[in-house]
Design a protein around this motif. Structure first.
Motif, PDB file in Angstrom:
ATOM      1  N   GLY A 282      12.996  -5.482  11.501  1.00  0.00           N
ATOM      2  CA  GLY A 282      11.937  -6.331  10.956  1.00  0.00           C
ATOM      3  C   GLY A 282      12.412  -7.309   9.904  1.00  0.00           C
ATOM      4  N   VAL A 283      11.477  -8.142   9.465  1.00  0.00           N
ATOM      5  CA  VAL A 283      11.685  -9.092   8.370  1.00  0.00           C
ATOM      6  C   VAL A 283      10.472  -9.006   7.454  1.00  0.00           C
ATOM      7  CG1 VAL A 283      12.076 -11.499   7.705  1.00  0.00           C
ATOM      8  CG2 VAL A 283      12.935 -10.666   9.902  1.00  0.00           C
ATOM      9  N   ILE A 284      10.691  -8.723   6.180  1.00  0.00           N
ATOM     10  CA  ILE A 284       9.614  -8.780   5.190  1.00  0.00           C
ATOM     11  C   ILE A 284       9.627 -10.190   4.627  1.00  0.00           C
ATOM     12  CG2 ILE A 284       8.571  -7.673   3.193  1.00  0.00           C
ATOM     13  CD1 ILE A 284       9.076  -5.796   5.580  1.00  0.00           C
ATOM     14  N   LEU A 285       8.620 -10.970   4.984  1.00  0.00           N
ATOM     15  CA  LEU A 285       8.615 -12.410   4.727  1.00  0.00           C
ATOM     16  C   LEU A 285       7.628 -12.762   3.619  1.00  0.00           C
ATOM     17  CD1 LEU A 285       9.668 -15.215   5.865  1.00  0.00           C
ATOM     18  CD2 LEU A 285       7.497 -15.275   7.134  1.00  0.00           C
ATOM     19  N   PRO A 286       8.075 -13.466   2.575  1.00  0.00           N
ATOM     20  CA  PRO A 286       7.140 -13.828   1.501  1.00  0.00           C
ATOM     21  C   PRO A 286       6.116 -14.869   1.944  1.00  0.00           C
ATOM     22  CG  PRO A 286       9.298 -14.821   1.104  1.00  0.00           C
ATOM     23  CD  PRO A 286       9.453 -13.907   2.289  1.00  0.00           C
ATOM     24  N   GLU A 308      13.867  -9.717  18.413  1.00  0.00           N
ATOM     25  CA  GLU A 308      14.717  -8.670  17.837  1.00  0.00           C
ATOM     26  C   GLU A 308      14.120  -8.070  16.566  1.00  0.00           C
ATOM     27  OE1 GLU A 308      18.253 -10.500  15.397  1.00  0.00           O
ATOM     28  OE2 GLU A 308      17.808 -11.883  17.047  1.00  0.00           O
ATOM     29  N   ARG A 309      13.208  -8.789  15.896  1.00  0.00           N
ATOM     30  CA  ARG A 309      12.635  -8.287  14.648  1.00  0.00           C
ATOM     31  C   ARG A 309      11.140  -8.611  14.575  1.00  0.00           C
ATOM     32  NH1 ARG A 309      16.526  -6.974  10.756  1.00  0.00           N
ATOM     33  NH2 ARG A 309      18.646  -7.672  11.265  1.00  0.00           N
ATOM     34  N   ARG A 310      10.382  -7.663  14.028  1.00  0.00           N
ATOM     35  CA  ARG A 310       8.955  -7.891  13.802  1.00  0.00           C
ATOM     36  C   ARG A 310       8.766  -8.524  12.429  1.00  0.00           C
ATOM     37  NH1 ARG A 310       4.476  -4.494  12.031  1.00  0.00           N
ATOM     38  NH2 ARG A 310       5.831  -2.670  11.865  1.00  0.00           N
ATOM     39  N   ILE A 311       7.963  -9.569  12.354  1.00  0.00           N
ATOM     40  CA  ILE A 311       7.725 -10.277  11.095  1.00  0.00           C
ATOM     41  C   ILE A 311       6.556  -9.622  10.377  1.00  0.00           C
ATOM     42  CG2 ILE A 311       7.359 -12.509  10.006  1.00  0.00           C
ATOM     43  CD1 ILE A 311       9.858 -12.331  11.835  1.00  0.00           C
ATOM     44  N   LEU A 312       6.786  -9.184   9.142  1.00  0.00           N
ATOM     45  CA  LEU A 312       5.716  -8.603   8.332  1.00  0.00           C
ATOM     46  C   LEU A 312       5.552  -9.454   7.064  1.00  0.00           C
ATOM     47  CD1 LEU A 312       3.586  -6.505   7.823  1.00  0.00           C
ATOM     48  CD2 LEU A 312       5.328  -4.935   7.000  1.00  0.00           C
ATOM     49  N   PRO A 313       4.516 -10.312   7.021  1.00  0.00           N
ATOM     50  CA  PRO A 313       4.322 -11.167   5.853  1.00  0.00           C
ATOM     51  C   PRO A 313       3.719 -10.374   4.684  1.00  0.00           C
ATOM     52  CG  PRO A 313       3.223 -12.035   7.832  1.00  0.00           C
ATOM     53  CD  PRO A 313       3.549 -10.605   8.085  1.00  0.00           C
ATOM     54  N   VAL A 314       4.160 -10.682   3.459  1.00  0.00           N
ATOM     55  CA  VAL A 314       3.626 -10.054   2.250  1.00  0.00           C
ATOM     56  C   VAL A 314       3.348 -11.143   1.216  1.00  0.00           C
ATOM     57  CG1 VAL A 314       4.071  -8.458   0.346  1.00  0.00           C
ATOM     58  CG2 VAL A 314       4.849  -7.879   2.656  1.00  0.00           C
TER      59      VAL A 314
END
Length: 337
Positions: A282-286, A308-314
């Protein structure tokens, strides 16, 4: 990750400390959807942290690790060890921690707990501490894992960290400790923020050969725009350690006129979408609260990371005002063996 201590650099700003703690905890919960998290907490807040995370239900555990001292900070990228795989002797391999002698970003914000954290944490977890001869921070170092290191000269070749040392001397130590083959120096600018322009809010690797660059978004250009332009020009003609030219994708920063108030102690707020965190799968995206630019950053992340990665916005607000973001507040440990 880390919770800020009551006697740390935010002790005179209790409301900001509470907000920062909440945002760090939200990021920790997001990461725990992909991998385990350890939160470093000073003794005076341990019970509070344990009670808080006991109420959080995530696929992976969030563990609280107690350290002595009440002046803890949240910027784990810089105050924690840099974890690497040590090769040898022979076929031996081991996980070790590099201690880059944190000094409060050039003497700006040192605290008793943070300057000794790398040494004490490695002792706590019974991991070998590798001494180094230079002062730098994890946020100043960006590697592709394939022999290439990106750094800004302003944040390392600086008398507030390495007085009397030449760029070549510093580069030699970076090569020795990180095992890289090529160091690319981007100029940066000293004094623009508390980090003297760390690379991790400017340019990051997606994978070897592919980088994302934070595009300045200023109505009246300042030194920040010049830093971006210099980085773009330099990287457009550079090659990595394997001789590959870079594919460069730009992600424009949000519109500053949407936000009231600035950064900490008159520093500029750091609102950079490239200060994301790569986690397992994943990617923890600001996200910052600018709907158009937030959405554009998500689209770019989806395009470059694909399936390849799930985007998780925070969404974060206080951390940028304090001078950092998601990547700055975290430090990863490689999976080993």
């Amino acid at each position: 990750m880390g919770w800020p201590g009551w006697e740390g650099i935010l002790k005179d700003y209790p409301e900001r400390l509470v907000k920062a703690t909440q945002e760090v905890s939200t990021i920790a919960a997001a990461i725990a959807h992909f991998e385990p998290v350890t939160v470093i907490v000073g003794a005076e807040r341990v019970e509070e942290a344990e009670a808080y995370f006991a109420e959080i239900d995530t696929p992976f555990p969030i563990k609280v690790h107690r350290v002595e001292g009440d002046s803890m900070d949240l910027w784990m990228r810089d105050i924690a060890p840099v974890f690497v795989i040590k090769e040898g002797p022979g076929d031996d391999r081991s996980l070790v921690g590099l201690d880059y002698n944190f000094n409060g970003w050039g003497g700006k914000y040192p605290t008793p707990t943070t300057v000794d954290l790398a040494r004490n944490l490695l002792k706590d977890i019974n991991m070998e501490r590798v001494e180094t001869s230079i002062v730098t921070e994890g946020g100043a170092l960006e590697t592709d894992g394939d022999g290439t290191l990106l750094v800004t000269e302003s944040s390392i070749v600086n008398d507030n960290r390495n007085p009397g040392k030449s760029r070549q001397e510093i580069e030699d130590e970076l090569v020795r400790t990180l095992g890289v083959k090529k160091v690319i120096w981007i100029p940066g600018r000293p004094g623009l923020d508390s980090t003297d322009c760390h690379v991790d809010a400017l340019v990051r690797f997606v994978r070897p050969g592919v980088i994302v660059l934070s595009k300045a978004n200023e109505e009246k250009p300042t030194d920040w725009t010049v830093v971006y332009e210099e980085a773009l020009e330099m990287l457009s003609s550079a090659t990595d350690a394997q001789g590959r030219p870079f594919e460069i994708l730009e992600i424009e920063e949000p519109d500053e006129d949407l936000f009231e108030g600035g950064g900490f102690n008159d520093d500029r707020a750091v609102r950079s979408y490239v200060n994301y965190l790569l986690v397992n799968g994943g990617v923890i995206l600001p996200q910052f609260g600018d709907p158009a630019h937030d959405a554009a950053a998500i689209r770019t992340a989806q395009r470059v990371f694909g399936d390849e990665r799930r985007i998780l916005p925070v969404l974060i607000d206080e951390l940028p005002r304090l001078g950092g973001g998601i990547h700055c507040s975290t430090q990863e440990i490689p999976l080993f063996p």
